[in-house]
Design an enzyme around this catalytic site. Structure first.
Site, PDB file in Angstrom:
ATOM      1  N   GLN A  41      85.602  -2.026  35.410  1.00  0.00           N
ATOM      2  CA  GLN A  41      85.549  -1.234  34.169  1.00  0.00           C
ATOM      3  C   GLN A  41      84.116  -1.038  33.684  1.00  0.00           C
ATOM      4  O   GLN A  41      83.785   0.001  33.107  1.00  0.00           O
ATOM      5  CB  GLN A  41      86.384  -1.899  33.060  1.00  0.00           C
ATOM      6  N   ASP A  99      89.349 -11.344  32.916  1.00  0.00           N
ATOM      7  CA  ASP A  99      89.980 -12.063  31.809  1.00  0.00           C
ATOM      8  C   ASP A  99      89.753 -13.572  31.916  1.00  0.00           C
ATOM      9  O   ASP A  99      89.520 -14.239  30.903  1.00  0.00           O
ATOM     10  CB  ASP A  99      91.470 -11.716  31.760  1.00  0.00           C
ATOM     11  N   HIS A 123      91.437  -5.083  27.018  1.00  0.00           N
ATOM     12  CA  HIS A 123      92.714  -5.746  27.272  1.00  0.00           C
ATOM     13  C   HIS A 123      93.015  -6.628  26.068  1.00  0.00           C
ATOM     14  O   HIS A 123      92.098  -7.186  25.469  1.00  0.00           O
ATOM     15  CB  HIS A 123      92.577  -6.616  28.532  1.00  0.00           C
ATOM     16  N   ASP A 207     100.887  -4.045  29.746  1.00  0.00           N
ATOM     17  CA  ASP A 207      99.955  -3.903  30.873  1.00  0.00           C
ATOM     18  C   ASP A 207     100.272  -4.904  31.990  1.00  0.00           C
ATOM     19  O   ASP A 207     100.327  -4.542  33.170  1.00  0.00           O
ATOM     20  CB  ASP A 207      98.518  -4.107  30.361  1.00  0.00           C
ATOM     21  N   GLU A 211     101.484  -3.635  35.790  1.00  0.00           N
ATOM     22  CA  GLU A 211     100.729  -3.858  37.046  1.00  0.00           C
ATOM     23  C   GLU A 211     101.477  -4.792  38.008  1.00  0.00           C
ATOM     24  O   GLU A 211     101.364  -4.653  39.225  1.00  0.00           O
ATOM     25  CB  GLU A 211      99.313  -4.383  36.747  1.00  0.00           C
ATOM     26  N   GLU A 243     107.612   7.964  56.444  1.00  0.00           N
ATOM     27  CA  GLU A 243     108.792   8.108  55.586  1.00  0.00           C
ATOM     28  C   GLU A 243     108.772   7.150  54.402  1.00  0.00           C
ATOM     29  O   GLU A 243     109.618   7.230  53.519  1.00  0.00           O
ATOM     30  CB  GLU A 243     110.083   7.884  56.402  1.00  0.00           C
TER      31      GLU A 243
END
Ligand SMILES: NC(=O)c1ccc[n+]([C@@H]2O[C@H](COP(=O)([O-])OP(=O)(O)OC[C@H]3O[C@@H](n4cnc5c(N)ncnc54)[C@H](O)[C@@H]3O)[C@@H](O)[C@H]2O)c1
Ligand SMILES: CC(C)(O)[C@@H](O)C(=O)O
Ligand SMILES: [Mg+2]
Ligand SMILES: [Mg+2]
Length: 347
Positions: A41, A99, A123, A207, A211, A243
């Site tokens: 980030q 985190d 977050h 969140d 994820e 596929e």
């Protein structure tokens, strides 16, 4: 704020029309935005804010990532500093370490959070699970988050293409009376297409569920299950991969992104439509209990605990790499590498 009807529920969102970049620049004109951490980030948000004309500096410990910041045009001593120096200079501290790492650095960050500064997260993790993280901001600073709903890599790519990821935003503490305006200005500054409001608890619980669920965990699980069944029934790796994955990412998901699931279905044969309409419900029934189990584990703080414990180990990166390599080396993703190499645009 714009009132938008989301399938029957009216919500308020902030768009670039009502909160233009000019306004964001005015709101943050006197701020020094310190991006602490330059992982995923950090670069996305930092570079977008820099290109948007904000006063941004980066704080990153020396090493490979620091060198990457230099390569991205951050200048040591001018816009790139050791973490503590950036913390001292910054008036908006963007806490963009992983985190788990935020726990270790928190006592240092706290030292520099003098009255009137702002603490920015992407977050709700650190604050929501403060019984596990110890992150309790001082009362005289603004605390808010902007959480881009996607990878920092996509945040940057879409910005460069003139598009924008959407982000959620939330204010946890409004010490100056200006927290909400500053938060929205940051959201526009990092390149969000539009912003929807939440709170720290709802951001982190949705969140972590997303994820672990359909965005990353469940999708790999369902791919692996179908691939295995096809292979066990005599299909070749290329047939099974095509596929299971390739057609989805290359042909069908772009159609879903453009106009929704029914439109994608409608662009497939009536044979496919009949089968998909019959089978989505059994898949939903089979997986819903797993999603409920996942949500309970997030809500109880168990997922935060696992994440903190595992990602605080000194060799957590190497261990993650071993598990990523296991995925990469699996037959399905090796078949994927071969399929990708055959895409005409790669030649
Ligand atoms: N990765 C994403 O795209 C993404 C998307 C949305 C929100 N977020 C949130 O953004 C925040 C940052 O996540 P990220 O994935 O960009 O982080 P990251 O895991 O990429 O780490 C960021 C930085 O932390 C530094 N770091 C790690 N341990 C450190 C320590 N002990 N001391 C000092 N520096 C240390 C690393 O050098 C790196 O520059 C997190 O709160 C995350 O949940 C991430
Ligand atoms: C990009 C994601 C998955 O949306 C984010 O939540 C993260 O943690 O990296
Ligand atoms: Mg996340
Ligand atoms: Mg996310």
């Amino acid at each position: 704020m714009a009132q938008i009807n989301f399938g029957g529920t009216v919500e308020e969102v902030v768009t670039r029309e009502e909160f233009p970049l000019e306004k964001a620049r005015e709101v943050l004109a006197n701020e020094t935005i310190a991006v602490i951490g330059y992982g995923v980030q950090g670069p996305g948000q930092g570079l977008n804010m820099r290109d948007n004309g904000f006063n941004v500096i980066v704080g990153q410990r020396k090493g490979k990532t620091y060198d990457k910041a230099i390569a991205d045009g951050w200048v040591p001593g001018e816009t790139l500093f050791e973490i503590e120096e950036a913390l001292e200079k910054g008036t908006i501290i963007c806490f963009l370490l992983s985190d788990a790492a935020q726990i270790e650095l928190w006592p240092t960050v706290k030292k520099y959070l003098t009255a009137g500064k702002s603490l920015y997260f992407s977050h709700g993790f650190g604050v929501t699970y403060n019984d596990q993280t110890g992150i309790v901001p001082p009362a005289d600073v603004d605390v808010f988050l902007v959480a881009p709903k996607g990878s920092g890599t996509s945040l940057r790519r879409l910005f460069v293409e003139g598009k924008g990821l959407n982000s959620s935003f939330a204010v946890f503490q409004n010490a100056t009376g200006e927290a909400r305006t500053k938060c929205i200005a940051m959201g526009i500054g990092v390149g969000s297409g539009y912003l929807f409001e939440t709170d720290f608890y709802r951001e982190v619980t949705s969140d972590l569920t997303g994820e672990r669920g359909t965005l990353m965990g469940a999708i790999q699980g369902i791919f692996a299950a179908q691939y295995e069944v096809l292979r066990e029934n005599g299909h070749s790796p290329s047939e099974a991969f095509n596929e299971t994955v390739e057609e989805l990412t290359q042909s069908l998901m772009p159609l879903v992104a453009e106009n929704g699931m029914d439109w994608m279905y409608a662009n497939c044969s009536t044979t496919a439509q009949r089968g998909a309409l019959d089978w989505w419900k059994p898949f939903k029934e089979a997986t819903k209990p797993v999603f409920q189990q996942l949500y309970n584990s997030v809500k109880s703080g168990e997922q935060a605990n696992i994440s903190i414990t595992r990602n605080s180990q000194p060799d957590y990166r190497e261990k993650l790499e071993v598990e990523l390599a296991e995925l990469r080396d699996s037959e399905m993703w090796q078949a994927g590498a071969a399929v990708r190499s055959l895409r005409p645009e790669r030649n």
